[in-house]
Motif scaffolding. Structure first.
Motif, mmCIF file in Angstrom:
data_model
loop_
_atom_site.group_PDB
_atom_site.id
_atom_site.type_symbol
_atom_site.label_atom_id
_atom_site.label_comp_id
_atom_site.label_asym_id
_atom_site.label_seq_id
_atom_site.Cartn_x
_atom_site.Cartn_y
_atom_site.Cartn_z
ATOM 1 N N VAL A 75 16.038 29.483 56.420
ATOM 2 C CA VAL A 75 15.062 28.978 57.397
ATOM 3 C C VAL A 75 15.662 29.070 58.808
ATOM 4 C CG1 VAL A 75 13.766 26.950 58.165
ATOM 5 C CG2 VAL A 75 13.948 27.453 55.723
ATOM 6 N N HIS A 87 2.707 22.678 49.070
ATOM 7 C CA HIS A 87 3.874 21.791 48.956
ATOM 8 C C HIS A 87 4.061 20.925 50.200
ATOM 9 C CE1 HIS A 87 5.529 23.039 45.074
ATOM 10 N NE2 HIS A 87 5.014 24.202 45.359
ATOM 11 N N PHE A 89 3.873 17.160 52.249
ATOM 12 C CA PHE A 89 4.347 15.811 51.919
ATOM 13 C C PHE A 89 3.114 14.905 51.945
ATOM 14 C CE2 PHE A 89 7.591 18.102 54.417
ATOM 15 C CZ PHE A 89 8.339 18.494 53.319
ATOM 16 N N MET A 92 2.594 11.627 54.051
ATOM 17 C CA MET A 92 2.937 11.646 55.469
ATOM 18 C C MET A 92 1.703 12.125 56.231
ATOM 19 S SD MET A 92 6.622 13.332 56.039
ATOM 20 C CE MET A 92 7.964 13.095 54.912
ATOM 21 N N THR A 104 14.946 22.085 61.547
ATOM 22 C CA THR A 104 16.015 22.986 62.015
ATOM 23 C C THR A 104 15.789 23.459 63.452
ATOM 24 O OG1 THR A 104 14.810 24.867 61.126
ATOM 25 C CG2 THR A 104 16.473 23.891 59.689
ATOM 26 N N ALA B 162 13.549 13.453 56.605
ATOM 27 C CA ALA B 162 14.002 14.425 55.597
ATOM 28 C C ALA B 162 14.146 13.730 54.243
ATOM 29 C CB ALA B 162 15.327 15.053 56.029
ATOM 30 N N GLN B 164 12.435 11.123 53.219
ATOM 31 C CA GLN B 164 11.067 10.949 52.721
ATOM 32 C C GLN B 164 10.528 12.249 52.169
ATOM 33 O OE1 GLN B 164 7.827 8.801 54.860
ATOM 34 N NE2 GLN B 164 9.282 8.957 56.525
ATOM 35 N N ALA B 165 10.795 13.338 52.890
ATOM 36 C CA ALA B 165 10.273 14.648 52.488
ATOM 37 C C ALA B 165 10.811 15.019 51.105
ATOM 38 C CB ALA B 165 10.664 15.713 53.516
ATOM 39 N N MET B 168 9.081 13.187 48.406
ATOM 40 C CA MET B 168 7.680 13.552 48.117
ATOM 41 C C MET B 168 7.528 14.943 47.532
ATOM 42 S SD MET B 168 5.527 12.068 51.283
ATOM 43 C CE MET B 168 6.082 10.583 52.099
ATOM 44 N N ASP B 169 8.287 15.907 48.025
ATOM 45 C CA ASP B 169 8.160 17.282 47.518
ATOM 46 C C ASP B 169 9.448 18.037 47.834
ATOM 47 O OD1 ASP B 169 7.490 20.099 47.213
ATOM 48 O OD2 ASP B 169 5.421 19.433 47.067
ATOM 49 N N LYS B 171 10.552 20.990 46.956
ATOM 50 C CA LYS B 171 10.411 22.384 47.387
ATOM 51 C C LYS B 171 9.931 22.442 48.838
ATOM 52 C CE LYS B 171 8.192 26.808 46.309
ATOM 53 N NZ LYS B 171 7.466 27.613 45.319
ATOM 54 N N GLY B 172 8.943 21.597 49.146
ATOM 55 C CA GLY B 172 8.455 21.530 50.522
ATOM 56 C C GLY B 172 9.578 21.189 51.488
ATOM 57 N N ALA B 173 10.482 20.314 51.069
ATOM 58 C CA ALA B 173 11.603 19.926 51.922
ATOM 59 C C ALA B 173 12.557 21.107 52.115
ATOM 60 C CB ALA B 173 12.341 18.740 51.305
ATOM 61 N N ARG B 174 12.843 21.814 51.029
ATOM 62 C CA ARG B 174 13.791 22.930 51.126
ATOM 63 C C ARG B 174 13.284 24.018 52.063
ATOM 64 N NH1 ARG B 174 16.050 24.903 45.480
ATOM 65 N NH2 ARG B 174 17.501 25.947 46.880
ATOM 66 N N ILE B 175 11.991 24.358 51.936
ATOM 67 C CA ILE B 175 11.475 25.425 52.790
ATOM 68 C C ILE B 175 11.255 24.964 54.229
ATOM 69 C CG2 ILE B 175 10.412 26.660 50.851
ATOM 70 C CD1 ILE B 175 7.715 25.594 51.853
ATOM 71 N N SER B 176 11.421 23.650 54.458
ATOM 72 C CA SER B 176 11.391 23.160 55.837
ATOM 73 C C SER B 176 12.798 23.170 56.438
ATOM 74 C CB SER B 176 10.826 21.741 55.887
ATOM 75 O OG SER B 176 9.529 21.716 55.342
ATOM 76 N N GLY B 177 13.753 23.707 55.696
ATOM 77 C CA GLY B 177 15.114 23.823 56.232
ATOM 78 C C GLY B 177 15.990 22.625 55.938
ATOM 79 N N ILE B 178 15.544 21.772 55.016
ATOM 80 C CA ILE B 178 16.337 20.587 54.680
ATOM 81 C C ILE B 178 17.262 20.918 53.521
ATOM 82 C CG2 ILE B 178 16.202 18.247 53.728
ATOM 83 C CD1 ILE B 178 13.411 18.118 55.191
ATOM 84 N N ASN B 179 18.537 20.636 53.701
ATOM 85 C CA ASN B 179 19.493 20.846 52.618
ATOM 86 C C ASN B 179 19.388 19.632 51.685
ATOM 87 O OD1 ASN B 179 21.841 20.860 51.035
ATOM 88 N ND2 ASN B 179 22.891 22.138 52.553
#
Lengths: 234, 283
Positions: A75, A87, A89, A92, A104, B162, B164-165, B168-169, B171-179
């Motif tokens: 990303v 996908h 949240f 939210m 990021t 992050a 919270q993300a 909740m999801d 995969k959604g968190a990972r593709i948002s750049g969250i490790n």
């Protein structure tokens, strides 16, 4: 220059092998469509580019090999992803979903929020609504918006029109076109809705049971009688 | 009546503090950390050792206990939970075993006799005929401050969002750049720290002994099951339901039945409303 270059990509989901030696490249500034029937491996291909699926072979983003990288680093390299089924949240608000997308890219939040609101004005009005309570079309907009918040160079979009009314699909198509033409974003769209992909993409790859069957411009594909029969209707 | 009200609020504040770290792990990592009670024990004993054995001042002792809890959380995540890759049953069994191992370690180092932890804050406060110790009052106030701070952190910061993300999801968190791995580890650290802080207050309210991890674990499990997957506000509400239920039982029925109703409540909710009273899946 190819912004995304995939060479001999094999991927598996659990025990099942679902991509067999895919090679393709995506030029900077283009819109590329990946079409094929359900189960052809379109989503696996997208997930592989994001590092979400175990794979072998080579994937390069702007010349950098990404197969060993964590999704968060991919990303950061500039790949945005609006996956199938969004996908989001669910508990939210729209705004919070967008802010997570900027995890990021915190320096460009205001600028990107403005861009997303300009593309999808309805999200500006609905900023406080939880996405669990939104319509499919709005959720797709939030999904695209969230991907844009990471300030990507290339945007991967998986089945953006699934389950949406034609009028809403047109809106999504317009937004993707604007992103490409006005903002110079490179876009890769995976679609079962062939006409949607053909109306946007300059180049199409046809994926069948995990392999590339054929690639070409929409005109070239339309001139192939077999493909026309299988995908484009008579 | 006033007595019940005051005691209820005080105990509930403590319970909320005990449960919140457990809820956090359940929301973000989707696993029940049955070694959670051991954080409380570690916190209590770390404070006891640093302040009452080594003679350190209270604040550094408190920070030492908090740090020990955070360290225990990180180690547990890295050495155990991460390797079990989301196998919930394996995590539950191994964390329960770990709690017993930690108990044995505590017996080895401190022996198995109970120890009295001096109140963190001395003195008493009188309202009418009711006397309350400043210690438990401070525990309640600390609990509210910590929960408020945690809520602000989760809602208002990038890292909190992050968390919270991920809850909740993923995969959604990972593709948002969250490790997600880093977020999980941080959540385990925060949970360990919160558990230890709760442990210091809990031990000063009761006493230190090597089996003190069981009662808080039951409270934490009760709050998660009754409240549903962990909202912080839900934790606070359910902690009050359980806290008041215990005080009312102790005052009007029999002190011996104190924990029994909590356990019956767990079973009742599991049967009637398995998703919990407030369950929906976010922080």
């Amino acid at each position: 220059m190819a912004l995304l270059e995939i060479t001999d990509l094999h991927a598996r989901y659990g025990m099942a092998k679902s991509l067999h030696g895919i090679s393709l490249s995506v030029e900077e500034g283009s819109i590329v469509g990946i079409i094929g029937p359900n189960g052809a491996g379109k989503s696996t291909l997208m997930d592989s580019i994001m590092g979400l699926v175990e794979n072998t072979g080579s994937i390069k983003v702007a010349g950098q090999e990404t197969t060993r990288l964590d999704t968060s680093d991919i990303v950061r390299l500039g790949v945005g992803y609006a996956p199938e089924r969004a996908h989001l949240f669910p508990y939210m608000s729209v705004r919070e979903n967008l802010l997570v997308g900027a995890f990021t890219a915190r320096e460009t939040i205001e600028e990107k929020l403005e861009q997303v609101h300009d593309l999808f004005p309805v999200l500006k009005d609905r900023w406080a609504q939880e996405t669990a309570t939104q319509s499919g079309g709005e959720r797709q907009m939030v999904s695209l918006g969230r991907a844009l918040m990471s300030d990507p160079k290339i945007l991967l979009v998986d089945e953006p029109t699934i389950g949406l009314a034609p009028k809403i699909c047109d809106g999504i198509a317009r937004a993707l076109k604007r992103l490409n033409q006005e903002m110079g974003l490179t876009v890769v769209i995976a679609e079962q809705n062939v006409n949607f992909a053909l109306s946007l993409a300059q180049e199409i790859h046809v994926l069948e049971t995990g392999s590339l069957r054929v690639s070409g411009t929409p005109e070239q594909l339309r001139s192939d009688p077999e493909l026309t029969k299988a995908y484009f209707g008579h | 009546m006033l007595q019940v009200l005051i005691q209820g609020f005080l105990l509930s504040g403590l319970y909320a503090l005990i449960a919140v770290g457990f809820t956090l792990i359940f929301s973000v990592g989707r696993v029940l950390n049955l070694a959670y009670g051991a954080y409380l024990m570690l916190g209590g004993y770390a404070y006891f050792y640093s302040v009452q054995t080594l003679g350190m001042p209270k604040l550094p002792g408190f920070l030492f206990a908090t740090g020990m809890g955070a360290l225990a959380g990180v180690l547990m995540y890295r050495l155990l939970v991460k390797r079990l890759k989301g196998d919930q049953v394996a995590v539950e069994i191994s964390t329960l075993i770990l709690a017993v191992v930690i108990q044995a370690g505590v017996v080895l180092v401190f022996n198995d006799s109970s120890k009295i932890l001096h109140p963190i804050v001395g003195g008493v406060w009188r309202i009418g005929s009711t006397t309350i110790t400043n210690n438990i009052l401070v525990a309640m106030v600390a609990s509210w401050i910590i929960l408020g701070g945690l809520l602000l952190f989760v809602k208002k910061t990038h890292v909190g969002r992050a968390m919270q993300a991920v809850s909740m999801d993923a995969k959604g968190a990972r593709i948002s750049g969250i490790n997600t791995d880093r977020v999980n580890m941080m959540t385990w650290a925060i949970s360990g720290a919160l558990g230890s802080v709760a442990g210091v207050f809990f031990a000063s309210y009761t006493q230190l002994n090597p089996s003190m991890w069981v009662a808080p674990l039951i409270i934490a499990v009760a709050v998660v099951i009754v409240g549903g997957i962990g909202s912080i506000v839900g934790t606070l509400i359910v902690a009050h339901i359980i806290g008041f239920m215990e005080i009312i039982t102790t005052t009007f029925i029999a002190a011996e039945l104190r924990g029994v109703f909590t356990m019956l409540l767990i079973i009742g909710v599991l049967v009637i409303r398995p998703q919990g009273l407030f369950g929906r899946g976010d922080l």
